[in-house]
Write an enzyme that holds these catalytic residues in place. Structure first.
Site, short mmCIF file in Angstrom:
data_model
loop_
_atom_site.label_atom_id
_atom_site.label_comp_id
_atom_site.label_asym_id
_atom_site.label_seq_id
_atom_site.Cartn_x
_atom_site.Cartn_y
_atom_site.Cartn_z
CG HIS A 161 -1.79 1.19 1.34
ND1 HIS A 161 -2.26 1.66 2.55
CD2 HIS A 161 -2.26 2.06 0.40
CE1 HIS A 161 -2.98 2.75 2.34
NE2 HIS A 161 -2.99 3.02 1.05
CG ASN B 21 -1.91 9.60 -4.36
OD1 ASN B 21 -0.86 9.83 -4.95
ND2 ASN B 21 -3.05 9.38 -4.98
CG ASN C 261 -6.70 3.92 4.74
OD1 ASN C 261 -6.62 5.13 4.94
ND2 ASN C 261 -6.35 3.38 3.60
#
Length: 721
Positions: free
Chosen positions: A451, A454, A501
């Site tokens: 993962h 960004n 997350n």
């Protein structure tokens, strides 16, 4: 041999010249730990007692000179009472002063990195000769401290107050030519000529050609600035540095105040002022958190190195799915030396990916971080393709297609049929279960999650996700590739949202509750930015994308329905339905205009208030402190659950994941260190005050047990003590 220890030796060279050599046994670098400091005292005493000594050259037996103090000793040292810490600091400083006061000239030959206490030792010498490849600096402010071995006293008296303030307040490393320019060193030579240059300099000082006592004197005197010069140097600098550092990082401004306070005193009194200020900084929560962060980072790197033994070398990589994300991954791989294929099914997506890589490389070229030749080399290392023709010799494939399980499974099964049996497949997914995706594969042992965050080129973290059937070799190889790309990898076990997350969405959950309770989102952003976040939650959601957040929230609600499912419509639903998707379409919580540099700039948009009105269910009086607690308690408790569930192995990895992945305020050290700073028992009591807000605010049974037993996550005293 005049002196021989485990870190230092002193031996005679020629004509009364002796070499004091730092070479700490059993370590790859020299550092000032208790042993080295003690031996430095004994070595200086041995030189002082030997009447035949006419000059001293100081050298290093390592590739670097001295990298600074041993930071692992700080944790216990800084728990001592202030008076004891000050006394210990002054005792250490006496060793440096005794070296400075030797009745013979001293020259330091700086062969490599000399940082912190390593540079401070150099400043105590009469002359400094530096290899052209070496670097020097005082990086203590990065740990919430400032120099404590005489750096704030000697450096301003050697290079002037203005230059010293810049060096100390920035904490940056300085190249040899820059050091020579400001007078921090006396000569810069090619590395192979360093020893000869040091010998030549000491001989000229011994012969009287150079007056070493005159060279030494300014370091013992007051700073040569009149009252007006002092005011201009210090007051201007304090204002500028305070603006740069912000209120949560007091050390740079305190360093300037210390230099200012000590300006009108000679060395010994000035060192007392430095010691008092240094200890004051050592006792701040910011210093304790930043030191903890440094030690966590070292632990992370050590763990990542542990995977090297079983990792396969990735000589050729590939990325599936071009576009912005694929282009970012391709750029990062190529610029760090691993050639990469970039595949997509659409020519326009390939072009978008190449444009992204080219733009990023061009940016580095403009800033002087890359030569034109290196840029061309990196661009040539990215090979675009619409087919699997060249995938036979690929070692690792990063799948970066749309965040949809069915699409990802289809693409992964397709690529598996076109690569070698040992090729590792890694899915760049932010929320989808790796074990679920692995069901489409014949060789699930070769499959992991990878993962990226960004924008790929800026975000330091990569989560490497271990699925139920992932082999250790696949995990290790992916960790090694992430490191090769210049990233900080953390290995996590599979669950919805993984680590970052999974922890971030409860934070957004707290935000959604606040907005539904009638609290202005602009105010929430300001409060959380003041707390230390780089941006508030509304702005962050706009940057992430309201659609991305909406999808992620649904995935998390499905994974953890007991605490993350909310049947009421929230701010995210309202914006999503109104097609206000954030920066990507120019309006979310805020509206976005383009600034002079072509970057999006947020502005308040009154129209959003009508969009949000239907999801405001009550009007509650909420203090700024409440806002912080509504936001931070769910985030911290979910981090605790990730540790308890074995999603992440250590508290250090959990905290570093949040700092590298979502910009958790570094001066607070991470979620678990933040709990420690409050006190585990106090944090549990605080969470209980907000129990009415739901399951996200409920401490786990194990955390309550820790509270009852007086335990902490990092096994150290609370930074408030």
């Amino acid at each position: 041999m005049i002196y021989e220890g485990k870190a230092i030796t002193v031996k005679a060279l020629e004509s009364g010249i002796v070499e004091l050599n730092f070479d700490l046994k059993g370590e790859s670098v020299n550092k000032f730990n208790r042993l080295t400091l003690n031996e430095f005292r004994q070595a200086v005493d041995a030189v002082k007692a030997d009447a035949s000594v006419k000059g001293v050259i100081v050298t290093s037996g390592k590739d670097s000179f001295i990298v600074g103090a041993d930071i692992t000793e700080f944790v216990d040292n800084f728990k001592l009472p202030e008076a004891e810490l000050v006394a210990g600091n002054l005792e250490a400083n006496r060793i440096f002063s005794d070296f400075e006061d030797l009745n013979v000239p001293t020259v330091v030959a700086i062969n490599g990195i000399a940082l912190g206490g390593g540079l401070e030792m150099c400043l105590a010498a009469d002359y400094r000769v530096m290899a052209s490849s070496a670097r020097i600096g005082l990086p203590e402010v990065k740990l919430g401290l400032y120099p404590g071995f005489g750096g704030t006293v000697r450096l301003p008296r050697i290079i002037g107050a203005d230059n010293a303030i810049e060096w100390i307040a920035s904490g940056k490393e300085n190249a040899a030519e820059d050091a020579l320019k400001v007078g921090a060193v006396d000569a810069v030579v090619a590395p192979e000529k360093l020893q000869a240059a040091a010998l030549d300099l000491i001989q000229r000082a011994i012969s009287g050609e150079f007056d070493y006592k005159a060279k030494r004197q300014p370091k013992l005197d007051k700073l040569k600035l009149n009252a007006i010069e002092q005011m201009m140097a210090f007051e201007t600098a304090k204002g500028f540095v305070a603006g740069q550092a912000g209120p949560n990082y007091p050390a740079p401004v305190e360093a300037i105040k210390t230099i200012q306070k000590a300006a009108n005193f000679g060395r010994d009194k000035a060192l007392e002022i430095e010691a008092a200020g240094f200890v004051k900084m050592a006792k701040t929560p910011a210093a304790q958190s930043l030191i903890g962060l440094f030690l966590n980072d070292q632990e992370l790197k050590k763990k990542a190195r542990g995977y090297d033994k079983i990792a396969k070398d990735v000589k050729q990589a590939a990325v599936l799915g071009a576009g912005i994300m694929g282009g970012g991954i391709a750029y990062q791989s190529a610029v760090k030396g691993t050639p990469i294929l970039m595949k997509d099914i659409r020519e326009e997506a390939i072009q978008l990916g190449l444009n992204e890589a080219s733009k990023l490389l061009g940016g580095r070229l403009e800033k002087g971080r890359l030569t034109a030749a290196k840029m061309a080399e990196a661009l040539n290392a990215i090979r675009p393709t619409l087919s699997y023709g060249d995938f036979g010799n690929v070692d690792l494939v990063v799948e970066a297609v749309v965040e949809n399980p069915k699409v990802k499974q289809a693409v992964l099964a397709e690529v598996e049929a076109n690569v070698g049996e040992n090729t590792i497949l890694a899915s760049n997914t932010s929320t989808i279960s790796i074990s679920l995706l692995a069901q489409a594969l014949k060789r699930p042992e070769n499959f992991v999650g990878m993962h990226f965050f960004n924008p790929v080129h800026m975000m330091p973290l990569v989560e490497v996700i271990r699925g139920e059937k992932s082999s250790e070799e696949a995990v290790a190889t992916t960790v090694a590739y992430a490191k090769k790309m210049g990233k900080n990898p953390i290995v996590v076990n599979d669950c919805p949202g993984f680590l970052v997350n999974r922890v971030l969405f409860p934070y957004f959950g707290g935000f959604a509750r606040l907005v539904s309770a009638g609290v202005d989102f602009v105010r929430i952003d300001k409060v959380m930015e003041k707390f230390g976040w780089p941006m508030g939650p509304a702005y962050l959601m706009d940057v992430v994308g309201i659609d991305t957040g909406h999808h992620g929230r649904d995935v998390m609600a499905e994974g953890f329905p007991d605490r993350m499912k909310d049947d009421r419509r929230s701010a995210i639903d309202a914006l999503y339905d109104a097609k206000r998707l954030g920066q990507k379409n120019g309006k979310g919580f805020y509206a976005y205009e383009t600034d002079k540099k072509g970057k999006p700039k947020k502005v308040n948009d009154p129209a959003v208030l009508d969009v949000l009105k239907p999801i405001v269910y009550e009007q509650r009086e909420v203090s700024d402190e409440d806002i912080v607690n509504w936001m931070m308690i769910p985030l911290c408790l979910e981090t605790v659950r990730c540790l308890e569930d074995g999603i992440v192995e250590t508290a250090a990895e959990a905290d570093m994941g949040l700092i590298y992945g979502i910009g958790f305020p570094p001066f607070r050290g991470g979620a678990l260190r933040y709990i420690d700073s409050i006190g585990v028992a106090e944090f549990v009591a605080l969470a209980d005050q907000y129990a009415e807000l739901g399951a996200l605010y409920q401490p786990t049974a194990k955390l309550r047990e820790m509270a009852a037993n007086g335990q902490s996550f990092f096994g150290q005293a609370s930074s408030e003590e």
